[in-house]
Scaffold this motif. Structure first.
Motif, PDB file in Angstrom:
ATOM      1  N   UNK A   1       0.833  -1.201   0.000  1.00 12.95           N
ATOM      2  CA  UNK A   1       0.000   0.000   0.000  1.00 12.95           C
ATOM      3  C   UNK A   1       0.872   1.257   0.000  1.00 12.95           C
ATOM      4  N   UNK A   2       1.931   1.245   0.789  1.00 14.05           N
ATOM      5  CA  UNK A   2       2.830   2.399   0.821  1.00 14.05           C
ATOM      6  C   UNK A   2       3.460   2.640  -0.548  1.00 14.05           C
ATOM      7  N   UNK A   3       3.749   1.574  -1.264  1.00 14.11           N
ATOM      8  CA  UNK A   3       4.308   1.725  -2.609  1.00 14.11           C
ATOM      9  C   UNK A   3       3.324   2.437  -3.527  1.00 14.11           C
ATOM     10  N   UNK A   4       2.037   2.111  -3.412  1.00 15.78           N
ATOM     11  CA  UNK A   4       1.025   2.785  -4.229  1.00 15.78           C
ATOM     12  C   UNK A   4       0.953   4.274  -3.890  1.00 15.78           C
ATOM     13  N   UNK A   5       1.059   4.600  -2.611  1.00 22.70           N
ATOM     14  CA  UNK A   5       1.041   6.007  -2.210  1.00 22.70           C
ATOM     15  C   UNK A   5       2.270   6.725  -2.757  1.00 22.70           C
TER      16      UNK A   5
ATOM     17  N   UNK B   1      18.994  -2.208  -9.805  1.00 20.67           N
ATOM     18  CA  UNK B   1      18.332  -1.556  -8.677  1.00 20.67           C
ATOM     19  C   UNK B   1      18.086  -2.533  -7.533  1.00 20.67           C
ATOM     20  N   UNK B   2      17.626  -3.726  -7.865  1.00 22.47           N
ATOM     21  CA  UNK B   2      17.359  -4.715  -6.822  1.00 22.47           C
ATOM     22  C   UNK B   2      18.627  -5.038  -6.045  1.00 22.47           C
TER      23      UNK B   2
ATOM     24  N   UNK C   1      12.997   9.530  -2.167  1.00 28.19           N
ATOM     25  CA  UNK C   1      12.512   8.551  -1.189  1.00 28.19           C
ATOM     26  C   UNK C   1      13.593   8.404  -0.122  1.00 28.19           C
ATOM     27  N   UNK C   2      13.254   8.765   1.102  1.00 30.37           N
ATOM     28  CA  UNK C   2      14.214   8.705   2.212  1.00 30.37           C
ATOM     29  C   UNK C   2      13.848   7.542   3.128  1.00 30.37           C
TER      30      UNK C   2
ATOM     31  N   UNK D   1       7.436  -4.664  -5.322  1.00 33.62           N
ATOM     32  CA  UNK D   1       6.675  -3.722  -6.158  1.00 33.62           C
ATOM     33  C   UNK D   1       7.293  -2.331  -6.081  1.00 33.62           C
ATOM     34  N   UNK D   2       7.834  -1.973  -4.916  1.00 31.23           N
ATOM     35  CA  UNK D   2       8.539  -0.688  -4.830  1.00 31.23           C
ATOM     36  C   UNK D   2       9.799  -0.715  -5.694  1.00 31.23           C
ATOM     37  N   UNK D   3      10.553  -1.802  -5.609  1.00 32.98           N
ATOM     38  CA  UNK D   3      11.782  -1.897  -6.390  1.00 32.98           C
ATOM     39  C   UNK D   3      11.481  -1.790  -7.880  1.00 32.98           C
ATOM     40  N   UNK D   4      10.420  -2.440  -8.324  1.00 33.82           N
ATOM     41  CA  UNK D   4      10.032  -2.351  -9.732  1.00 33.82           C
ATOM     42  C   UNK D   4       9.663  -0.920 -10.103  1.00 33.82           C
TER      43      UNK D   4
END
Length: 716
Positions: free
Chosen positions: A65-69, A104-105, A82-83, A124-127
């Motif tokens: 969910x945080x990744x979507x935000x 990146x991964x 992104x910190x 999903x964030x990494x992608x």
């Protein structure tokens, strides 16, 4: 707006401190689209820093969910940084490596805490970041070392930078590496090599030298890195741990203050940055002045410094759940919801899977019981002062570990080194390190160990292989055997060198020799005793560290038709950096080293416990006739491991582990206990190993077969 309804919550009215709790809420579906977060555009107007919290670091669906935000904030509101609650050096190194073309991964796995980088739900964030890396920066605001970047490269890079600015650090790089490891792994400042005063003086002078350099990104980072290390060192030398049920206490104050300093310094260096912070709710809290709980009220969170400095330009969004259980140690543990608490309201009177509640409304200006600082302990505080908004998750799912079958788990660079021990250059090998009182000469114990360390990659497998393992496990209390069973397992291992990931197993058969009314929860409880390869883990086999151990050649003898050195070893330090045990212990043993190729063919290790942590004594849940014992204490641990050469490499063929101590009941009566695990291996396959993924492992006793014909035909 898809799947969103703004609701005046007239369904329920409850009294908190004699006030009605009736806030406006926004509901979201189980799986919202990115556009469903459009309400944030108004909520975050003129905000430059958004802090996205999480109640625990183990809720996988919260990561998603945080990744979507994050996606919405970047795409629709122009947030560009992104910190992370991860090491400032580690993440800076990752940013540079990504800019230079590193995957990146791989870069994030080497820098972020593994609670995120090594979890499936964070991928999903990494992608997303990979797709937008040209338009996004990453930053780490933590003072800790959190990844392989810091563990491997920080000391080297800081010494290289000091040379470039013409400053000589007056202690050794390898000693500094050990000190950083001690502070990171043991949480203590080990003064055996570098005193705290020397550490403080040298880094303070170095920071002054850095401040004299021309302004640049490099200057900014090294200034903050050295400042963070000074605070990390002060923290390690000065504080005593506070035991409580809270996630954060005053124990974290130095860290939180420095995390705030790092973030504010980054903002000053990059005034146009729009930052999304990723970390824990507790660190992102705005104001704890309404809390009266004795331990918690002394905590000063990072967020309070940021809020004081940025005021309405910072927004803290906390993740909150009404789950009545928390997933720890591979099982759900009950955490009852306090009646008439904030979480009680969310759970009992709202059926929506996700709810957003803004604190910028009269309905949130109340004092309510909540567990935003602990999975089990509720405290009363003003909700609108803690966070600017809340995102509710009706259910949470534990994050899952990425399968460790990839070759690049730690991304260490292999350094092929010559074996310099030969008869024709003895004079070159004679070396004296007077300040360490170590003499390198022909066939000294230290010279032998130097060659052992340099020959590890040659002597032991560093590629994946599979094998067949047979193990017998016995558990005794007061010399009465409660468990005695054999198991056969297929085992998959990434290799002994440059890998520290545990092996994975498929249990094929299990045979009970004695099975009383007591039964462990699963075979997972015995994993560390069954297989703990010392070539992977032994501290005295690490470059730069082995010289700190005490070695003595006792004799030369024949072993398996080969001539070996018998070398005694002991550690002069009893903490985890030098023992790999969470309890303080005297660590010693002996080695058989093959004279021909400097391979260790036999290792005996012993840990005599000197102090067993209080927090590890509790929570010992036995069953039936042993249920009266509620806590434990380790007294001694030993492990004997033997290797045999198979082809080009040496493999473990036999090990025996013994763990002993006491179990206690509520009346402090105690009995001695002992667990013994004896294992053998065969059928090593390095050409075509059979892969076993973490998710495919079976540990439950109930799911394992027993076949008498199988055992009667089995030969090891």
């Amino acid at each position: 707006m898809k799947n969103i309804a703004i609701v005046l919550c007239s369904l329920f009215s409850i009294s908190f401190s004699a006030q009605e709790f009736n806030p406006k809420i926004i509901t979201l579906s189980q799986n919202p689209e990115i556009t469903d977060f459009s309400f944030l555009k108004k909520e975050l107007k003129d905000v430059q820093v958004v802090m996205l919290g999480e109640n625990t670091h183990f809720d996988g669906n919260v990561f998603e969910m945080k990744t979507k935000i994050v996606q919405y904030l970047h795409q629709e509101m122009g947030f560009n940084t992104i910190a992370f609650e991860s090491g400032i050096y580690d993440v800076w190194n990752a940013q540079k490596n990504i800019e230079q073309g590193q995957n990146v991964k791989e870069a994030l796995s080497n820098s972020l805490f593994s609670i995120w980088a090594k979890r499936n739900e964070f991928q999903s964030f990494i992608e997303f970041y990979n797709q937008n890396k040209k338009d996004l920066k990453i930053f780490g605001f933590d003072y800790q070392i959190t990844g392989n970047n810091g563990n491997v490269d920080l000391a080297k890079d800081i010494f290289e930078y000091s040379k470039r600015v013409n400053y000589k650090i007056k202690f050794k790089q390898e000693d500094f590496e050990l000190l950083l490891e001690s502070m990171t792994n043991s949480g203590m400042f080990d003064e055996e090599d570098i005193s705290y005063e020397q550490f403080k003086t040298e880094l303070t002078l170095f920071k002054t030298k850095i401040s004299q350099q021309k302004d640049s990104e490099e200057k900014f980072y090294w200034n903050q890195i050295v400042k963070s290390l000074l605070e990390l060192g002060y923290d390690a030398i000065s504080k005593e741990e506070i035991l409580s049920t809270f996630n954060t206490t005053s124990y974290d104050n130095i860290r939180d203050k420095q995390m705030a300093n790092n973030l504010l310094a980054y903002l000053k260096q990059n005034p146009d940055a729009k930052i999304i912070c990723w970390g824990a709710n507790a660190h992102f809290a705005n104001n704890l002045s309404s809390i009266t709980e004795p331990i918690l009220k002394e905590f000063v969170p990072m967020g309070s410094y940021i809020k004081k400095e940025l005021k309405n330009k910072v927004y803290s969004l906390a993740a909150v759940t009404s789950e009545d259980s928390i997933y720890l140690q591979n099982k759900w543990n009950k955490t009852p919801i306090k009646k008439h608490s904030f979480e009680y309201f969310l759970k009992e009177k709202n059926t929506s899977p996700h709810i957003f509640i803004s604190s910028n409304q009269i309905g949130m200006q109340i004092s309510a019981w909540n567990r935003l600082f602990s999975p089990i302990t509720f405290v009363e505080s003003k909700l609108n002062e803690l966070h600017d908004g809340y995102l509710y998750f009706r259910t949470v799912a534990p994050s899952t570990l990425i399968d460790s079958d990839e070759k690049n788990v730690f991304f260490k660079t292999k350094e092929k080194q010559k074996n310099n021990f030969s008869e024709h250059n003895d004079d070159e090998l004679k070396k004296t390190e007077l300040n360490e009182v170590i003499i390198y000469g022909k066939r000294t114990a230290y010279q032998v160990m130097k060659n052992v360390v340099e020959s590890l990659e040659k002597n032991y497998p560093d590629n994946a292989f599979s094998s067949l393992m047979k193990t017998n496990i016995q558990t005794k209390v007061s010399n009465v055997t409660y468990l005695d069973f054999d198991l056969i397992a297929e085992q998959y291992d990434l290799g002994y060198v440059n890998h520290i990931n545990r092996s994975t197993k498929n249990i094929k058969e299990l045979r009970w020799n004695k099975k009383g009314d007591f039964l462990s929860e699963s075979l997972r409880e015995y994993h560390g005793l069954v297989y703990n390869c010392p070539i992977k883990y032994a501290p005295f086999l690490k470059k730069g560290k082995f010289k700190k151990f005490i070695f003595q050649i006792e004799e030369s003898k024949m072993y398996n038709n080969e001539e070996v050195f018998v070398i005694n070893f002991s550690s002069p330090r009893n903490h985890s950096t030098f023992t790999r045990r969470v309890f303080l212990s005297n660590y010693s043993g002996y080695l058989y080293v093959n004279k021909k190729d400097f391979a260790i063919v036999k290792i005996f290790e012993n840990w005599s416990v000197t102090e067993f942590p209080e927090q590890f004594r509790e929570g010992f849940h036995l069953k039936n006739s042993l249920s009266k014992y509620s806590s434990k204490e380790y007294k001694n641990e030993s492990m004997l491991t033997e290797f045999t050469k198979n082809g080009e490499h040496y493999f473990i063929v036999q090990s025996t582990s013994v763990l002993s101590g006491n179990v206690y009941n509520d009346k402090t009566d105690n009995e001695e206990f002992e667990i013994t695990a004896h294992s053998n291996w065969k059928d090593f396959n390095i050409q075509n190993p059979k892969l076993i993924k973490n998710k495919d492992e079976v540990h439950s006793f109930e799911k394992i077969n027993y076949n008498e014909d199988f055992w009667s035909n089995l030969k090891f």
